[in-house]
Motif scaffolding. Structure first.
Motif, PDB file in Angstrom:
ATOM      1  N   ARG A 112      14.222   4.397  -6.133  1.00  0.00           N
ATOM      2  CA  ARG A 112      15.411   5.174  -5.782  1.00  0.00           C
ATOM      3  C   ARG A 112      16.665   4.303  -5.872  1.00  0.00           C
ATOM      4  O   ARG A 112      17.683   4.684  -6.438  1.00  0.00           O
ATOM      5  N   TYR A 140      -0.177   9.873   7.819  1.00  0.00           N
ATOM      6  CA  TYR A 140      -1.402   9.087   7.652  1.00  0.00           C
ATOM      7  C   TYR A 140      -2.512   9.825   8.387  1.00  0.00           C
ATOM      8  O   TYR A 140      -2.270  10.867   9.004  1.00  0.00           O
ATOM      9  N   TYR A 149      12.660  -4.086   5.660  1.00  0.00           N
ATOM     10  CA  TYR A 149      12.207  -2.769   6.105  1.00  0.00           C
ATOM     11  C   TYR A 149      13.236  -2.160   7.049  1.00  0.00           C
ATOM     12  O   TYR A 149      13.975  -2.883   7.725  1.00  0.00           O
ATOM     13  N   ASP A 199       7.131   1.203  -0.758  1.00  0.00           N
ATOM     14  CA  ASP A 199       7.770   0.052  -1.420  1.00  0.00           C
ATOM     15  C   ASP A 199       8.378   0.487  -2.758  1.00  0.00           C
ATOM     16  O   ASP A 199       9.548   0.233  -3.033  1.00  0.00           O
ATOM     17  N   GLY A 211       8.790   3.601  -3.668  1.00  0.00           N
ATOM     18  CA  GLY A 211       9.678   4.752  -3.429  1.00  0.00           C
ATOM     19  C   GLY A 211      11.104   4.296  -3.188  1.00  0.00           C
ATOM     20  O   GLY A 211      12.059   4.820  -3.767  1.00  0.00           O
ATOM     21  N   TYR A 234       4.529   3.962  10.370  1.00  0.00           N
ATOM     22  CA  TYR A 234       3.509   3.064   9.800  1.00  0.00           C
ATOM     23  C   TYR A 234       3.026   2.113  10.895  1.00  0.00           C
ATOM     24  O   TYR A 234       3.819   1.440  11.526  1.00  0.00           O
ATOM     25  N   GLU A 248       8.822   5.170   5.418  1.00  0.00           N
ATOM     26  CA  GLU A 248      10.242   4.826   5.395  1.00  0.00           C
ATOM     27  C   GLU A 248      11.054   5.794   4.535  1.00  0.00           C
ATOM     28  O   GLU A 248      12.029   6.382   4.989  1.00  0.00           O
ATOM     29  N   ASP A 249      10.648   5.966   3.290  1.00  0.00           N
ATOM     30  CA  ASP A 249      11.506   6.747   2.394  1.00  0.00           C
ATOM     31  C   ASP A 249      11.477   8.240   2.728  1.00  0.00           C
ATOM     32  O   ASP A 249      12.528   8.885   2.790  1.00  0.00           O
ATOM     33  N   SER A 250      10.295   8.803   2.967  1.00  0.00           N
ATOM     34  CA  SER A 250      10.240  10.239   3.310  1.00  0.00           C
ATOM     35  C   SER A 250      10.918  10.480   4.660  1.00  0.00           C
ATOM     36  O   SER A 250      11.502  11.546   4.896  1.00  0.00           O
ATOM     37  N   ASP A 273       0.876  -1.170   0.000  1.00  0.00           N
ATOM     38  CA  ASP A 273       0.000   0.000   0.000  1.00  0.00           C
ATOM     39  C   ASP A 273       0.916   1.224   0.000  1.00  0.00           C
ATOM     40  O   ASP A 273       2.126   1.104   0.121  1.00  0.00           O
ATOM     41  N   ARG A 306       6.507  10.377   7.045  1.00  0.00           N
ATOM     42  CA  ARG A 306       5.896   9.125   7.477  1.00  0.00           C
ATOM     43  C   ARG A 306       6.667   7.948   6.863  1.00  0.00           C
ATOM     44  O   ARG A 306       7.622   8.141   6.098  1.00  0.00           O
ATOM     45  N   PHE A 324       1.020  16.258  -5.192  1.00  0.00           N
ATOM     46  CA  PHE A 324       2.035  15.238  -4.940  1.00  0.00           C
ATOM     47  C   PHE A 324       3.100  15.451  -6.023  1.00  0.00           C
ATOM     48  O   PHE A 324       2.807  15.385  -7.207  1.00  0.00           O
ATOM     49  N   VAL A 325       4.319  15.736  -5.614  1.00  0.00           N
ATOM     50  CA  VAL A 325       5.353  16.112  -6.597  1.00  0.00           C
ATOM     51  C   VAL A 325       6.317  14.942  -6.845  1.00  0.00           C
ATOM     52  O   VAL A 325       6.399  14.031  -6.019  1.00  0.00           O
ATOM     53  N   PRO A 326       7.060  14.949  -7.956  1.00  0.00           N
ATOM     54  CA  PRO A 326       8.064  13.891  -8.179  1.00  0.00           C
ATOM     55  C   PRO A 326       9.096  13.856  -7.047  1.00  0.00           C
ATOM     56  O   PRO A 326       9.308  14.875  -6.368  1.00  0.00           O
ATOM     57  N   GLN A 327       9.734  12.705  -6.886  1.00  0.00           N
ATOM     58  CA  GLN A 327      10.626  12.502  -5.742  1.00  0.00           C
ATOM     59  C   GLN A 327      11.676  13.609  -5.580  1.00  0.00           C
ATOM     60  O   GLN A 327      11.909  14.077  -4.463  1.00  0.00           O
TER      61      GLN A 327
HETATM   62  O1  TRH Z   1       3.883   5.999   1.416  1.00  0.00           O
HETATM   63  P1  TRH Z   1       4.433   5.549   2.697  1.00  0.00           P
HETATM   64  O2  TRH Z   1       3.532   5.592   3.832  1.00  0.00           O
HETATM   65  O3  TRH Z   1       5.012   4.107   2.532  1.00  0.00           O
HETATM   66  C1  TRH Z   1       4.861   3.087   3.500  1.00  0.00           C
HETATM   67  C2  TRH Z   1       6.119   2.797   4.211  1.00  0.00           C
HETATM   68  O4  TRH Z   1       7.160   2.505   3.338  1.00  0.00           O
HETATM   69  C3  TRH Z   1       5.916   1.636   5.142  1.00  0.00           C
HETATM   70  O5  TRH Z   1       7.099   1.325   5.816  1.00  0.00           O
HETATM   71  C4  TRH Z   1       5.486   0.459   4.343  1.00  0.00           C
HETATM   72  O6  TRH Z   1       5.299  -0.617   5.159  1.00  0.00           O
HETATM   73  C5  TRH Z   1       4.223   0.846   3.631  1.00  0.00           C
HETATM   74  O7  TRH Z   1       4.439   1.970   2.810  1.00  0.00           O
HETATM   75  C6  TRH Z   1       3.733  -0.279   2.791  1.00  0.00           C
HETATM   76  O8  TRH Z   1       5.694   6.478   3.095  1.00  0.00           O
HETATM   77  P2  TRH Z   1       7.167   6.598   2.474  1.00  0.00           P
HETATM   78  O9  TRH Z   1       7.956   5.368   2.732  1.00  0.00           O
HETATM   79  O10 TRH Z   1       7.697   7.845   2.977  1.00  0.00           O
HETATM   80  O11 TRH Z   1       6.955   6.711   0.919  1.00  0.00           O
HETATM   81  C7  TRH Z   1       6.450   7.872   0.321  1.00  0.00           C
HETATM   82  C8  TRH Z   1       7.164   8.115  -0.986  1.00  0.00           C
HETATM   83  O12 TRH Z   1       6.513   9.148  -1.685  1.00  0.00           O
HETATM   84  C9  TRH Z   1       8.598   8.580  -0.805  1.00  0.00           C
HETATM   85  O13 TRH Z   1       9.416   8.003  -1.820  1.00  0.00           O
HETATM   86  C10 TRH Z   1       8.528  10.086  -1.018  1.00  0.00           C
HETATM   87  C11 TRH Z   1       7.459  10.145  -2.056  1.00  0.00           C
HETATM   88  N1  TRH Z   1       6.739  11.424  -2.221  1.00  0.00           N
HETATM   89  C12 TRH Z   1       6.898  12.097  -3.412  1.00  0.00           C
HETATM   90  O14 TRH Z   1       7.661  11.661  -4.293  1.00  0.00           O
HETATM   91  N2  TRH Z   1       6.210  13.249  -3.598  1.00  0.00           N
HETATM   92  C13 TRH Z   1       5.395  13.777  -2.658  1.00  0.00           C
HETATM   93  O15 TRH Z   1       4.788  14.842  -2.907  1.00  0.00           O
HETATM   94  C14 TRH Z   1       5.270  13.070  -1.427  1.00  0.00           C
HETATM   95  C15 TRH Z   1       4.393  13.635  -0.347  1.00  0.00           C
HETATM   96  C16 TRH Z   1       5.950  11.897  -1.244  1.00  0.00           C
END
Ligand code: TRH
Length: 377
Positions: A23, A193, A113, A17, A19, A291, A273-275, A13, A271, A252-255
């Motif tokens: 990367r 969240y 993770y 994953d 993200g 999470y 892992e990656d952010s 979800d 929130r 929501f913007v690109p990474q």
């Molecule tokens: O989306 P997440 O809540 O992902 C989660 C976690 O990885 C969690 O550990 C896992 O178990 C679950 O998914 C299934 O949060 P996370 O990890 O920060 O990922 C968000 C990604 O979105 C990250 O790569 C940053 C990116 N992002 C953008 O590229 N643009 C944006 O505008 C935003 C807000 C985020």
């Protein structure tokens, strides 16, 4: 010949994953000259991070990475030299067979993770299960030596510091998102969240003596912000003001742009892992919405990270920081936590940069993976 790598990602979800794997794949290509296929089962989620993606295309190259749609209709392919199953995802049965059929068995890794818990160091690089003669290994990212480290692109911290030192670059970037901070306004980004603690924090920000602009990328926390504002709808581009608080909803913007957003803010609520990692590279105080897991296992992970992160802070600053994070993750009193935190703002700012420097002196995750592969030849 450079080794070829396959990375498998199932999107459970959210965006973490994909993200993380996106990367990693880009970095293996750009910095280690490897040939990488990224197998993803959900191209729609992927498209949010990489808008150039053609979601009806089963095979395409994006930023040097061969992206494959991993669908139920698996077509036979040769197995790669290194195979990464991200977050314990199950590889297709024919692919496992293809791994076992190779003359030279591939290196097979489970990329786990992220956690700051102590046991990670003992399990990192240990053998896991086996398929025929192909051995799988655990690979744990982490914050301390003895783990696989964190994803960090070469030159990232230098780029970040140059950006933060360049007022015009920051102004232009924010302007591109429609954000025009007023003089003295505190900038906070909010990616979280659903969270019942939001209202208490926004109350405190609205009542603050210093004005705040809260930047909220489109996502799950938006409904709580909308309810607090008492409006029927809250969408990308909307702005609302309550007392000292201006709330602005961003797309929501690109990474890469998300990094710049984090670099531009004084505080970042993040929130997953990656952010969470990217906010640490931003060198600014951060607020982690972890999470949720069954039986509150996530709270142990939260505490494990707090122990590491707050080392070196004075006792009052540590207490305030811990209180702020705990309130955010357990529906606590964010108003009280926020005013306690602000008393230590400058210490926390310096600490964030120091923490980033310390983490940045360790080997990054992609290099650690490549070193592991080289040591296994
Ligand atoms: O989306 P997440 O809540 O992902 C989660 C976690 O990885 C969690 O550990 C896992 O178990 C679950 O998914 C299934 O949060 P996370 O990890 O920060 O990922 C968000 C990604 O979105 C990250 O790569 C940053 C990116 N992002 C953008 O590229 N643009 C944006 O505008 C935003 C807000 C985020």
């Amino acid at each position: 010949m450079p080794a070829n790598w396959d990375i498998f990602c199932t999107v459970v979800d959210n965006y973490g994953d994909i993200g993380v794997t996106w990367r990693l794949a880009r970095q293996l290509v750009a910095e280690h000259g490897l040939t990488v296929r990224l197998w993803v089962d959900d191209l729609r989620s992927f498209e949010r991070l990489c808008p150039e993606l053609a979601i009806d295309c089963t095979q395409q190259v994006q930023q040097g990475v061969e992206v494959r749609h991993w669908s139920g209709d698996w077509q036979p392919v040769d197995a790669a030299d290194v195979v990464i199953a991200a977050f314990a995802c199950q590889l297709p049965a024919p692919y496992l067979e293809a791994m076992a059929e190779r003359e030279r068995v591939p290196l097979w890794l489970n990329l786990d993770y992220l956690s700051a818990e102590d046991w990670i160091v003992g399990c990192h690089r240990l053998p896991s299960l086996k398929y025929k003669q192909v051995q799988k290994f655990f690979f744990f990212p982490g914050f301390v030596p003895g783990t696989g480290g964190l994803l960090r692109e070469a030159g990232l911290l230098e780029q970040r510091r140059a950006f933060q030192a360049d007022r015009l670059a920051r102004r232009d970037f924010l302007r591109g998102l429609g954000v025009e901070p007023t003089d003295g306004e505190r900038l906070i980004s909010l990616f979280a969240y659903e969270n019942p603690a939001v209202a208490g924090w926004l109350d405190a920000l609205a009542a603050d003596t210093r004005p705040t602009r809260l930047l909220v990328p489109e996502g799950r926390v938006l409904a709580d912000v909308r309810d607090w504002l008492g409006v029927a709808a809250l969408e990308v581009g909307d702005s609302q003001v309550r007392g000292a608080l201006a709330v602005q909803v961003l797309p929501f913007v690109p990474q890469q742009d998300y990094d710049r957003l984090l670099w531009s803010c004084d505080f970042n609520a993040i929130r997953g892992e990656d952010s969470f990692i990217r906010a640490q590279w931003a060198g600014r105080p951060l607020l982690w919405h972890i999470y949720r897991q069954e039986e509150d296992v996530h709270l142990d992970k939260l505490e494990a990270f707090l122990v590491l992160y707050t080392r070196g802070l004075s006792a009052p600053a540590r207490e305030a920081f811990n209180g702020w994070w705990r309130a955010w993750n357990t529906a606590g009193d964010m108003g009280q936590a926020w005013s306690a935190l602000l008393r230590h703002e400058s210490e926390l700012n310096e600490h964030a940069e120091r923490w980033c420097r310390e983490l940045g002196s360790q080997v990054d995750l992609s290099t650690a993976l490549v070193q592991f592969q080289q040591s296994s030849i």
